[in-house]
Design a protein around this motif. Sequence first.
Motif, PDB file in Angstrom:
ATOM      1  N   LYS A 198       0.842  -1.204   0.000  1.00  0.00           N
ATOM      2  CA  LYS A 198       0.000   0.000   0.000  1.00  0.00           C
ATOM      3  C   LYS A 198       0.877   1.254   0.000  1.00  0.00           C
ATOM      4  O   LYS A 198       0.590   2.238  -0.707  1.00  0.00           O
ATOM      5  CB  LYS A 198      -0.907  -0.038   1.229  1.00  0.00           C
ATOM      6  N   LYS A 199       1.937   1.204   0.786  1.00  0.00           N
ATOM      7  CA  LYS A 199       2.880   2.322   0.841  1.00  0.00           C
ATOM      8  C   LYS A 199       3.617   2.479  -0.487  1.00  0.00           C
ATOM      9  O   LYS A 199       3.837   3.598  -0.974  1.00  0.00           O
ATOM     10  CB  LYS A 199       3.876   2.096   1.979  1.00  0.00           C
ATOM     11  N   LEU A 200       3.987   1.347  -1.091  1.00  0.00           N
ATOM     12  CA  LEU A 200       4.663   1.375  -2.392  1.00  0.00           C
ATOM     13  C   LEU A 200       3.787   2.040  -3.443  1.00  0.00           C
ATOM     14  O   LEU A 200       4.264   2.827  -4.274  1.00  0.00           O
ATOM     15  CB  LEU A 200       5.014  -0.048  -2.824  1.00  0.00           C
ATOM     16  N   ALA A 201       2.491   1.722  -3.426  1.00  0.00           N
ATOM     17  CA  ALA A 201       1.566   2.253  -4.437  1.00  0.00           C
ATOM     18  C   ALA A 201       1.511   3.775  -4.407  1.00  0.00           C
ATOM     19  O   ALA A 201       1.264   4.418  -5.443  1.00  0.00           O
ATOM     20  CB  ALA A 201       0.174   1.672  -4.219  1.00  0.00           C
ATOM     21  N   LEU A 202       1.759   4.371  -3.260  1.00  0.00           N
ATOM     22  CA  LEU A 202       1.713   5.826  -3.129  1.00  0.00           C
ATOM     23  C   LEU A 202       2.847   6.510  -3.896  1.00  0.00           C
ATOM     24  O   LEU A 202       2.810   7.724  -4.111  1.00  0.00           O
ATOM     25  CB  LEU A 202       1.769   6.228  -1.650  1.00  0.00           C
ATOM     26  N   ASN A 237      -3.807   2.734  -4.957  1.00  0.00           N
ATOM     27  CA  ASN A 237      -3.619   4.117  -5.396  1.00  0.00           C
ATOM     28  C   ASN A 237      -4.202   4.377  -6.784  1.00  0.00           C
ATOM     29  O   ASN A 237      -3.536   4.889  -7.678  1.00  0.00           O
ATOM     30  CB  ASN A 237      -2.138   4.500  -5.368  1.00  0.00           C
ATOM     31  N   ALA A 238      -5.473   4.001  -6.926  1.00  0.00           N
ATOM     32  CA  ALA A 238      -6.206   4.299  -8.154  1.00  0.00           C
ATOM     33  C   ALA A 238      -7.575   4.861  -7.767  1.00  0.00           C
ATOM     34  O   ALA A 238      -7.996   4.770  -6.607  1.00  0.00           O
ATOM     35  CB  ALA A 238      -6.357   3.046  -9.014  1.00  0.00           C
ATOM     36  N   ASP A 239      -8.257   5.453  -8.724  1.00  0.00           N
ATOM     37  CA  ASP A 239      -9.569   6.055  -8.484  1.00  0.00           C
ATOM     38  C   ASP A 239     -10.666   5.167  -9.061  1.00  0.00           C
ATOM     39  O   ASP A 239     -10.697   4.925 -10.272  1.00  0.00           O
ATOM     40  CB  ASP A 239      -9.660   7.439  -9.125  1.00  0.00           C
ATOM     41  N   TYR A 240     -11.550   4.708  -8.200  1.00  0.00           N
ATOM     42  CA  TYR A 240     -12.682   3.890  -8.634  1.00  0.00           C
ATOM     43  C   TYR A 240     -13.804   4.811  -9.094  1.00  0.00           C
ATOM     44  O   TYR A 240     -14.012   5.886  -8.524  1.00  0.00           O
ATOM     45  CB  TYR A 240     -13.133   3.001  -7.472  1.00  0.00           C
ATOM     46  N   VAL A 241     -14.545   4.392 -10.100  1.00  0.00           N
ATOM     47  CA  VAL A 241     -15.615   5.237 -10.651  1.00  0.00           C
ATOM     48  C   VAL A 241     -16.695   5.559  -9.617  1.00  0.00           C
ATOM     49  O   VAL A 241     -17.399   6.556  -9.745  1.00  0.00           O
ATOM     50  CB  VAL A 241     -16.265   4.589 -11.895  1.00  0.00           C
ATOM     51  N   LYS A 325      -1.188  -6.876  -4.631  1.00  0.00           N
ATOM     52  CA  LYS A 325      -0.017  -6.821  -5.516  1.00  0.00           C
ATOM     53  C   LYS A 325      -0.444  -6.905  -6.982  1.00  0.00           C
ATOM     54  O   LYS A 325       0.093  -6.189  -7.836  1.00  0.00           O
ATOM     55  CB  LYS A 325       0.959  -7.956  -5.198  1.00  0.00           C
ATOM     56  N   ASP A 326      -1.417  -7.761  -7.273  1.00  0.00           N
ATOM     57  CA  ASP A 326      -1.924  -7.859  -8.641  1.00  0.00           C
ATOM     58  C   ASP A 326      -2.485  -6.529  -9.125  1.00  0.00           C
ATOM     59  O   ASP A 326      -2.216  -6.084 -10.250  1.00  0.00           O
ATOM     60  CB  ASP A 326      -3.017  -8.937  -8.719  1.00  0.00           C
ATOM     61  N   GLU A 334       5.159  -0.117 -13.424  1.00  0.00           N
ATOM     62  CA  GLU A 334       6.539   0.322 -13.226  1.00  0.00           C
ATOM     63  C   GLU A 334       7.023   0.104 -11.792  1.00  0.00           C
ATOM     64  O   GLU A 334       8.238   0.034 -11.545  1.00  0.00           O
ATOM     65  CB  GLU A 334       6.681   1.805 -13.597  1.00  0.00           C
ATOM     66  N   LEU A 335       6.080  -0.040 -10.844  1.00  0.00           N
ATOM     67  CA  LEU A 335       6.457  -0.237  -9.438  1.00  0.00           C
ATOM     68  C   LEU A 335       6.832  -1.684  -9.132  1.00  0.00           C
ATOM     69  O   LEU A 335       7.516  -1.945  -8.141  1.00  0.00           O
ATOM     70  CB  LEU A 335       5.315   0.194  -8.514  1.00  0.00           C
ATOM     71  N   LEU A 336       6.367  -2.610  -9.963  1.00  0.00           N
ATOM     72  CA  LEU A 336       6.642  -4.036  -9.744  1.00  0.00           C
ATOM     73  C   LEU A 336       7.115  -4.663 -11.066  1.00  0.00           C
ATOM     74  O   LEU A 336       6.492  -5.580 -11.604  1.00  0.00           O
ATOM     75  CB  LEU A 336       5.381  -4.754  -9.247  1.00  0.00           C
TER      76      LEU A 336
END
Length: 348
Positions: A198-202, A237-241, A325-326, A334-336
């Motif tokens: 979760k921290k990585l996604a930021l 770290n994405a926006d859901y509709v 992670k998926d 790019e993060l994974l």
Amino acid sequence: MKLRILLLFIFSIVTSCKREPKKDLQEWTFLSNHLQYKEQKGILEVKSGKFSYTFKANQIPFNKIILLNSSMAGYISELNAVDHIVGVSSPEYIYSDKIQSLILAKKIHNVGNEQKYDVEKIISLQPDAIFTNYIASFDNTYQLLKNNGIQVIFLDEYTEQKPLEKTAYLKLFGKLLGKEKEANEKYQEIENQYNALKKLALQAKSKPVVLANEMYGDIWYLPGGNTSVAHYIADANADYVLKNNKEEKALTMSFEEVFSKSNGVRYWINAGNHTSKKEMLTMNSLYEKLGVFNNGNVFTVNGKEKGKANDFFESGVVRSDWVLKDYIKIFHPELLPNDQLIYMKELK
């Protein structure tokens, strides 16, 4: 006078210690708002939704159990406690190789399916407990099993919407199967990895808009903004509709309603278990009107399937870190860069 004050001071400390409640004996441990337990005087009390259970010290750990839902097999496998299973329903939906090998060896028995359970076989197996999700139409069957001295435990873990709270059911299984230490260690491992991801996604430089699920007939069952899907998207770290929605259930929408929300959508996840975009269009030609369908980035949850069994609904129930992670791999590859998708699969 000084001696008197000293004695009063000591007395106050002693009495305050006696009055202090023993938290580990008297307070409930909340795994979620749905599931809690506490131990007191050798007795384990469990509250699961509207159901309550009391287990004496001589009743647990359970040695022989039956699972009537394949999702619960994920917890048992994670604790390396598969040998405790003596029966399962609908074995064709179970992904675990070890469980399947024990079924072939007739060490784990098929006890029916969601239409009808083989009550006679269940009774003959003499299980210590049955784990299942509550289905009102089976009330008579449940009562018959209870009348024969079999403990039926309703968990309904599918109602949990926060990923780590669903993972936390491991702790209850650990207590009931004599695997408490292993369960706590495994949960801690998953929680640590989930929070690290979760921290990585930021660190991502973009925050893409995401659409989820698909249509069944004329209805699109779009997950509410407080469902597990929405939580995973936010933690990745994405926006859901529907990020501003507060529902914990799916909302029923027409294609037109979903289409009106699809502008700017970059990823479409959990799009059923289709094998190709061409196949999707044979199911519903309206999908071709969606920009995200034509521009790529459509993902299903059939990355780990064998026949009717899908591991997303088995180990994925427990391994919230792998599921997260998926989603991060999908939204922010790019993060994974060195990781492969586990449960998800991109449609071509």
